[in-house]
Design a protein around this motif. Structure first.
Motif, mmCIF file in Angstrom:
data_model
loop_
_atom_site.group_PDB
_atom_site.id
_atom_site.type_symbol
_atom_site.label_atom_id
_atom_site.label_comp_id
_atom_site.label_asym_id
_atom_site.label_seq_id
_atom_site.Cartn_x
_atom_site.Cartn_y
_atom_site.Cartn_z
ATOM 1 N N ARG A 1 -28.920 -23.567 42.050
ATOM 2 C CA ARG A 1 -29.468 -24.854 42.476
ATOM 3 C C ARG A 1 -28.372 -25.873 42.783
ATOM 4 O O ARG A 1 -28.431 -27.042 42.418
ATOM 5 N N GLY A 2 -27.303 -25.390 43.450
ATOM 6 C CA GLY A 2 -26.228 -26.285 43.851
ATOM 7 C C GLY A 2 -25.194 -26.557 42.787
ATOM 8 O O GLY A 2 -24.279 -27.366 43.007
ATOM 9 N N HIS A 3 -25.299 -25.901 41.631
ATOM 10 C CA HIS A 3 -24.331 -26.104 40.550
ATOM 11 C C HIS A 3 -23.503 -24.828 40.388
ATOM 12 O O HIS A 3 -24.055 -23.728 40.325
ATOM 13 N N GLN A 4 -22.180 -25.003 40.312
ATOM 14 C CA GLN A 4 -21.288 -23.877 40.063
ATOM 15 C C GLN A 4 -20.763 -23.959 38.638
ATOM 16 O O GLN A 4 -20.497 -25.049 38.127
ATOM 17 N N ALA A 5 -20.632 -22.801 38.015
ATOM 18 C CA ALA A 5 -20.116 -22.752 36.644
ATOM 19 C C ALA A 5 -19.323 -21.471 36.462
ATOM 20 O O ALA A 5 -19.732 -20.403 36.931
ATOM 21 N N LYS A 6 -18.183 -21.588 35.775
ATOM 22 C CA LYS A 6 -17.344 -20.430 35.494
ATOM 23 C C LYS A 6 -17.794 -19.777 34.188
ATOM 24 O O LYS A 6 -18.141 -20.458 33.227
ATOM 25 N N ILE A 7 -17.765 -18.450 34.174
ATOM 26 C CA ILE A 7 -18.102 -17.688 32.970
ATOM 27 C C ILE A 7 -16.796 -17.280 32.313
ATOM 28 O O ILE A 7 -16.040 -16.468 32.855
ATOM 29 N N THR A 8 -16.522 -17.847 31.154
ATOM 30 C CA THR A 8 -15.251 -17.591 30.475
ATOM 31 C C THR A 8 -15.311 -16.398 29.538
ATOM 32 O O THR A 8 -14.275 -15.825 29.206
ATOM 33 N N ASP A 9 -16.489 -16.035 29.095
ATOM 34 C CA ASP A 9 -16.635 -14.915 28.165
ATOM 35 C C ASP A 9 -16.887 -13.636 28.959
ATOM 36 O O ASP A 9 -17.910 -13.521 29.648
ATOM 37 N N PRO A 10 -16.000 -12.653 28.891
ATOM 38 C CA PRO A 10 -16.199 -11.409 29.656
ATOM 39 C C PRO A 10 -17.464 -10.659 29.256
ATOM 40 O O PRO A 10 -18.078 -9.997 30.095
ATOM 41 N N ASP A 11 -17.846 -10.746 27.981
ATOM 42 C CA ASP A 11 -19.082 -10.077 27.553
ATOM 43 C C ASP A 11 -20.289 -10.673 28.277
ATOM 44 O O ASP A 11 -21.192 -9.952 28.722
ATOM 45 N N VAL A 12 -20.308 -11.992 28.387
ATOM 46 C CA VAL A 12 -21.390 -12.650 29.120
ATOM 47 C C VAL A 12 -21.341 -12.254 30.590
ATOM 48 O O VAL A 12 -22.382 -11.985 31.219
ATOM 49 N N ALA A 13 -20.132 -12.207 31.158
ATOM 50 C CA ALA A 13 -19.989 -11.863 32.575
ATOM 51 C C ALA A 13 -20.518 -10.459 32.855
ATOM 52 O O ALA A 13 -21.246 -10.240 33.829
ATOM 53 N N ARG A 14 -20.173 -9.506 31.983
ATOM 54 C CA ARG A 14 -20.640 -8.130 32.194
ATOM 55 C C ARG A 14 -22.151 -8.020 32.017
ATOM 56 O O ARG A 14 -22.832 -7.343 32.797
ATOM 57 N N THR A 15 -22.674 -8.707 31.002
ATOM 58 C CA THR A 15 -24.117 -8.626 30.751
ATOM 59 C C THR A 15 -24.907 -9.249 31.897
ATOM 60 O O THR A 15 -25.914 -8.682 32.361
ATOM 61 N N VAL A 16 -24.470 -10.410 32.366
ATOM 62 C CA VAL A 16 -25.166 -11.074 33.475
ATOM 63 C C VAL A 16 -25.071 -10.247 34.745
ATOM 64 O O VAL A 16 -26.043 -10.124 35.507
ATOM 65 N N SER A 17 -23.894 -9.664 34.988
ATOM 66 C CA SER A 17 -23.722 -8.828 36.184
ATOM 67 C C SER A 17 -24.662 -7.626 36.151
ATOM 68 O O SER A 17 -25.313 -7.297 37.153
ATOM 69 N N ASN A 18 -24.768 -6.969 34.997
ATOM 70 C CA ASN A 18 -25.676 -5.823 34.879
ATOM 71 C C ASN A 18 -27.136 -6.244 35.051
ATOM 72 O O ASN A 18 -27.928 -5.549 35.702
ATOM 73 N N ALA A 19 -27.479 -7.398 34.482
ATOM 74 C CA ALA A 19 -28.857 -7.872 34.600
ATOM 75 C C ALA A 19 -29.212 -8.210 36.046
ATOM 76 O O ALA A 19 -30.309 -7.877 36.522
ATOM 77 N N LEU A 20 -28.297 -8.858 36.758
ATOM 78 C CA LEU A 20 -28.565 -9.200 38.157
ATOM 79 C C LEU A 20 -28.684 -7.947 39.016
ATOM 80 O O LEU A 20 -29.487 -7.895 39.957
ATOM 81 N N THR A 21 -27.879 -6.937 38.699
ATOM 82 C CA THR A 21 -27.958 -5.682 39.456
ATOM 83 C C THR A 21 -29.312 -5.016 39.265
ATOM 84 O O THR A 21 -29.935 -4.541 40.228
ATOM 85 N N GLN A 22 -29.809 -4.986 38.032
ATOM 86 C CA GLN A 22 -31.117 -4.378 37.783
ATOM 87 C C GLN A 22 -32.263 -5.229 38.319
ATOM 88 O O GLN A 22 -33.322 -4.715 38.651
ATOM 89 N N THR A 23 -32.026 -6.542 38.415
ATOM 90 C CA THR A 23 -33.071 -7.418 38.943
ATOM 91 C C THR A 23 -33.346 -7.127 40.417
ATOM 92 O O THR A 23 -34.492 -7.272 40.880
ATOM 93 N N LYS A 24 -32.326 -6.704 41.142
ATOM 94 C CA LYS A 24 -32.481 -6.461 42.575
ATOM 95 C C LYS A 24 -33.253 -5.189 42.889
ATOM 96 O O LYS A 24 -33.589 -4.944 44.053
ATOM 97 N N ALA A 25 -33.525 -4.362 41.902
ATOM 98 C CA ALA A 25 -34.295 -3.136 42.139
ATOM 99 C C ALA A 25 -35.690 -3.501 42.651
ATOM 100 O O ALA A 25 -36.338 -4.403 42.129
#
Length: 561
Positions: A238-262
């Protein structure tokens, strides 16, 4: 000596009075080894050497129990600190932890060459855990980083040697509950960039050339290799950018977004996906707690980024929950709802057994639909209450319209249940309310803004008209001739034909009829009505009686005839 660390951890979590058990075991072992001190005035602890351990492995057990007893005493005292935080008790906790570290160091030195690599790694990790606990109690974050980082690496290596899932879970619990919270705070205090990659950061504090580093690499050659980060570095919402500093969060969010696109997902797929989003949610909340413990202000850019990431995660999690409920709703709606009685009236052919669903079963289906629609409305409400959503007017407008559409569908489902049992009046009221809500939705493409499907509810107009007709018919069937004019009973609706009602609005009979008008008022007023003729007659009669009374007297009364 076999699995000293696993034995200690399993006993700690056994839910027993740990200090008393360790004290009894220690006393029994001292008596068997002959090292107990009877004269406490001249007490001197037994100095266990490597030769003692080589001759009798129970001496290593003696040092382990001494360290555990000191640790148990420190934990009992630390529990008292929650209600009575005196300086003396804090010093006692630090003193006992220091003594536990000394016993652990003596144990590590005594078994340097006599035990296997796995046992030596367990003892070294045990000593590092005690050191980390000591520095965590003293809040010496700079000193805490090295022992807890090395302990984390050692536990990760020992997990690869676990014999079963129970042992692996026991070691992993120590990492998640004891090491990571304190190490995360310490790294935030020490590291200026505030990146919380605990797995890779802990490896950086272990020297591969040290004895501990060599021992870890013997167990797992890849234990000190730094993993490359995989996942998202930045998110946009929604027009806001934010950096993910925790790699665990980054990996979990990336996996979730990948499965969401199914495209085609089952209920189990949605359950897995919701679990991923929930894990990411928990990780970000833990990160915010570490920020707070580290003293990072709420207006700091790092904290603000974490809040944006948290809203991003919660929005997608609730969105997937709504999609899951919609899938369940479609499965409920796909069930055939042909009633046997209705089919018998309209069709003489035999009804297939799969379609023989009773009215009771149909009501249960509608009950499930109402429950699922209620969950969807609640999820949309939770999205509206997320941090930052209220500032986005277009999103709020779309979510409000989506909520109204699902509320209308829910009311229509409740009305359908009343329709099934023949209560057309309540069914019509619910459908009318649903139609009003649906009219507030409008024709805009709200799904393009929210990503949530919006029901059209096109059947509401037809259902409302049908129920209106059924209710009118039901009223006509219950119509009765009017026995009294409408004007005589203004509090109730006349259940009669229109012609009969029109001819009996008021009564046009010109004949006079007695009518009681204020009878109580006239009953009271009667006391104040004067009748002169009667009053005069009464007064004359009273005067005659008084004269007779005066003539008689006492003697006259005696001789009265």
């Amino acid at each position: 000596m076999e699995n000293p660390l696993l034995t200690v951890l399993s006993h700690r979590t056994a839910g027993i009075e740990y200090r008393g058990v360790v004290t009894k075991r220690l006393a029994t072992l001292k008596r068997r080894l002959g090292v107990q001190t009877k004269n406490t005035k001249e007490y001197s602890p037994k100095q266990v050497s490597t030769e003692d351990v080589v001759q009798d492995a129970r001496f290593a057990q003696l040092l382990l129990l001494q360290a555990e007893r000191a640790w148990a005493v420190s934990q009992e005292t630390a529990s008292i600190l929650e209600t009575n935080g005196s300086a003396g008790k804090r010093k006692r906790v630090a003193s006992k932890l220091t003594k536990a570290v000394q016993y652990a160091m003596a144990l590590e030195q005594s078994v340097s060459d006599t035990q296997s690599d796995e046992v030596r790694l367990q003892i070294a990790t045990y000593r590092l855990l005690l050191e980390g606990a000591l520095y965590a109690h003293k809040k010496q974050w700079q000193k805490l980083v090295q022992p807890y980082s090395a302990a984390r690496v050692g536990l990760s290596a020992l997990i690869t040697l676990a014999k079963d899932a129970e042992e692996a879970e026991l070691l992993a619990d120590v990492i998640s509950t004891q090491i990571d919270p304190a190490l995360g705070v310490a790294l935030l205090k020490v590291s200026p960039d505030r990146k919380l990659d605990l797995e890779n950061a802990s490896k950086g504090y272990v020297d591969a050339g040290s004895d501990f580093g060599k021992l870890v690499e013997k167990i797992n050659p890849h234990a000190l290799e730094v993993d490359e980060a995989h996942g998202l570095d930045e998110i946009e919402w929604r027009g806001h950018q934010a950096k993910i500093t925790d790699p665990d969060v980054a990996r979990t969010v990336s996996n979730a977004l990948t499965q969401t696109k199914a495209e085609e997902k089952t209920i189990s797929d949605y359950d897995t996906l919701l679990s991923l989003w929930q894990s990411a949610n928990d990780l970000v909340k833990e990160e915010l707690e570490r920020f707070e413990l580290a003293g990072i202000a709420a207006h700091d850019d790092t904290t603000q980024n974490a809040h944006i990431v948290l809203t991003f995660i919660n929005f997608h999690m609730l969105q997937q929950r709504i999609e899951r409920d919609l899938l369940l709703l479609s499965e409920v709606s796909q069930l055939k709802t042909v009633d046997r009685k209705d089919h018998a009236k309209t069709n003489k052919e035999k009804l297939p057994s799969a379609l023989k669903i009773s009215t009771h079963t149909r009501l249960l289906q509608l009950k499930d639909s109402v429950r699922l629609l209620g969950n969807i409305v609640q999820s949309v409400d939770e999205i509206l209450n997320l941090a930052g959503v209220s500032n986005d007017s277009s999103l709020v407008s779309a979510l409000t319209a989506t909520k109204a559409a699902y509320r209308a569908q829910k009311l229509a489902a409740i009305g359908a249940s009343y329709d099934l049992v023949g209560d057309y009046k309540n069914a019509l009221a619910l459908n009318s309310k649903a139609l009003q809500l649906q009219q507030t939705v409008g024709d805009a493409d709200h799904a393009a803004v929210t990503g949530i499907q919006v029901p059209k509810n096109a059947q509401l107009v037809a259902n409302t008209a049908r129920l209106q007709a059924l209710e009118t018919i039901a009223q006509r069937l219950t119509e009765k001739p009017l026995n009294h004019p409408v004007s005589d009973n203004m509090d109730s609706y006349p259940m009669a034909t229109a012609s009969d009602t029109a001819h009996n609005i008021v009564e046009f009979d010109q004949r006079l009829k007695p009518v009681l008008v204020k009878p109580v008022f006239f009953d009271i007023a009667y006391n104040y009505v004067d009748y002169p003729a009667e009053v005069q007659a009464v007064e004359t009669a009273k005067g005659g009686e008084e004269q007779k009374t005066k003539k008689s007297g006492f003697l006259g009364g005696l001789f009265r005839k």
